[in-house]
Motif scaffolding. Sequence first.
Motif, short mmCIF file in Angstrom:
data_model
loop_
_atom_site.label_atom_id
_atom_site.label_comp_id
_atom_site.label_asym_id
_atom_site.label_seq_id
_atom_site.Cartn_x
_atom_site.Cartn_y
_atom_site.Cartn_z
N ARG A 128 0.84 -1.21 0.00
CA ARG A 128 0.00 0.00 0.00
C ARG A 128 0.88 1.26 0.00
NH1 ARG A 128 -5.10 0.45 0.94
NH2 ARG A 128 -5.26 -1.65 1.76
N TRP A 129 1.94 1.25 0.80
CA TRP A 129 2.87 2.38 0.87
C TRP A 129 3.54 2.59 -0.49
CZ3 TRP A 129 8.09 3.08 0.12
CH2 TRP A 129 8.64 4.29 0.59
N PHE A 130 3.99 1.51 -1.11
CA PHE A 130 4.64 1.56 -2.42
C PHE A 130 3.72 2.22 -3.45
CE2 PHE A 130 5.18 -0.72 -6.54
CZ PHE A 130 6.49 -0.39 -6.84
N ILE A 131 2.50 1.78 -3.52
CA ILE A 131 1.53 2.31 -4.49
C ILE A 131 1.21 3.77 -4.18
CG2 ILE A 131 -0.88 2.11 -5.24
CD1 ILE A 131 -0.46 -1.01 -4.95
N MET A 134 4.11 6.15 -5.17
CA MET A 134 4.16 6.40 -6.62
C MET A 134 3.08 7.39 -7.04
SD MET A 134 5.33 2.97 -8.58
CE MET A 134 4.08 1.92 -7.92
N ALA A 135 1.89 7.22 -6.51
CA ALA A 135 0.78 8.12 -6.85
C ALA A 135 1.10 9.55 -6.44
CB ALA A 135 -0.51 7.64 -6.19
N HIS A 136 1.68 9.71 -5.27
CA HIS A 136 1.99 11.05 -4.78
C HIS A 136 3.15 11.69 -5.53
CE1 HIS A 136 -0.19 10.19 -0.75
NE2 HIS A 136 -0.98 10.19 -1.80
N LYS A 137 3.93 10.89 -6.21
CA LYS A 137 5.04 11.42 -7.02
C LYS A 137 4.58 11.69 -8.45
CE LYS A 137 8.63 9.49 -4.20
NZ LYS A 137 9.65 8.49 -4.00
N ILE A 160 -4.43 3.66 -2.64
CA ILE A 160 -3.84 4.98 -2.48
C ILE A 160 -4.47 5.70 -1.29
CG2 ILE A 160 -3.43 7.22 -3.58
CD1 ILE A 160 -3.51 5.66 -6.29
N GLU A 161 -3.63 6.03 -0.34
CA GLU A 161 -4.09 6.71 0.87
C GLU A 161 -3.90 8.21 0.72
OE1 GLU A 161 -2.08 4.88 4.16
OE2 GLU A 161 -2.91 2.92 3.69
N ASP A 164 -4.96 14.95 5.03
CA ASP A 164 -5.17 16.38 4.91
C ASP A 164 -3.94 17.12 4.40
OD1 ASP A 164 -7.76 16.07 5.77
OD2 ASP A 164 -7.40 16.81 7.81
N GLN A 165 -2.77 16.75 4.88
CA GLN A 165 -1.54 17.42 4.45
C GLN A 165 -1.31 17.25 2.95
OE1 GLN A 165 0.46 19.55 5.95
NE2 GLN A 165 1.56 19.74 4.02
N MET A 166 -1.59 16.06 2.42
CA MET A 166 -1.43 15.82 0.99
C MET A 166 -2.40 16.66 0.18
SD MET A 166 -1.14 11.72 1.06
CE MET A 166 -0.02 10.92 2.17
N MET A 167 -3.64 16.75 0.66
CA MET A 167 -4.63 17.56 -0.06
C MET A 167 -4.25 19.04 0.00
SD MET A 167 -8.23 15.59 0.69
CE MET A 167 -8.07 15.53 2.46
N ARG A 168 -3.75 19.48 1.15
CA ARG A 168 -3.32 20.87 1.31
C ARG A 168 -2.17 21.18 0.34
NH1 ARG A 168 -2.75 20.73 6.38
NH2 ARG A 168 -4.83 21.43 6.85
#
Length: 174
Positions: A128-131, A134-137, A160-161, A164-168
């Motif tokens: 899950r972390w690996f996927i 990649m999505a966040h990159k 893909i998790e 809030d910080q990612m959305m911000r």
Amino acid sequence: MLSVVANQRHAARNRVALMLSFYAGMRVGEIAHLKLGDVIDGDGRVKDQIVLPASYTKTAEARTVFVSGKLRRELERFVSCSTTTDRAAPFLVTQKATAFSANTLCQLFGQIYALAGIDGASSHSGRRWFITQMAHKGVSAKVIMTLAGHRHLSTTQRYIEVNDQMMRSAVENL
């Protein structure tokens, strides 16, 4: 987790198992099935790609796992300590020197997460972390889906998790 693993009896084995999950996105069943020859070439060098035969995968379709620089160093460290050169031998072995089953490797991951005090983690957490990474990159969803060995994009999307910080950060970068 790595500090927990470092203090265990089979530290090198457990570390490389976790790294295959986190840095290659492999399922525990795929990791358990690995043979030494899947990871090293005829000259004993770590391969650039690990080809998982259909018999190793959940979907019964062969797929290729690409070995990053970080994962390569981990695999090289582990292989350098190996006592066998038999390429047909299991890559990871239990205390009894037998191949892991997916179930026993799953239990080992669970024990490691429990010792690290990580609630809610499972044998799929590294994948899950690996996927997610990649999505966040910004890696293409189709590429992630293919690397994960998923048949459907909707399966990949469930891994893909988001927080809030990612959305911000996403809206700040507009």
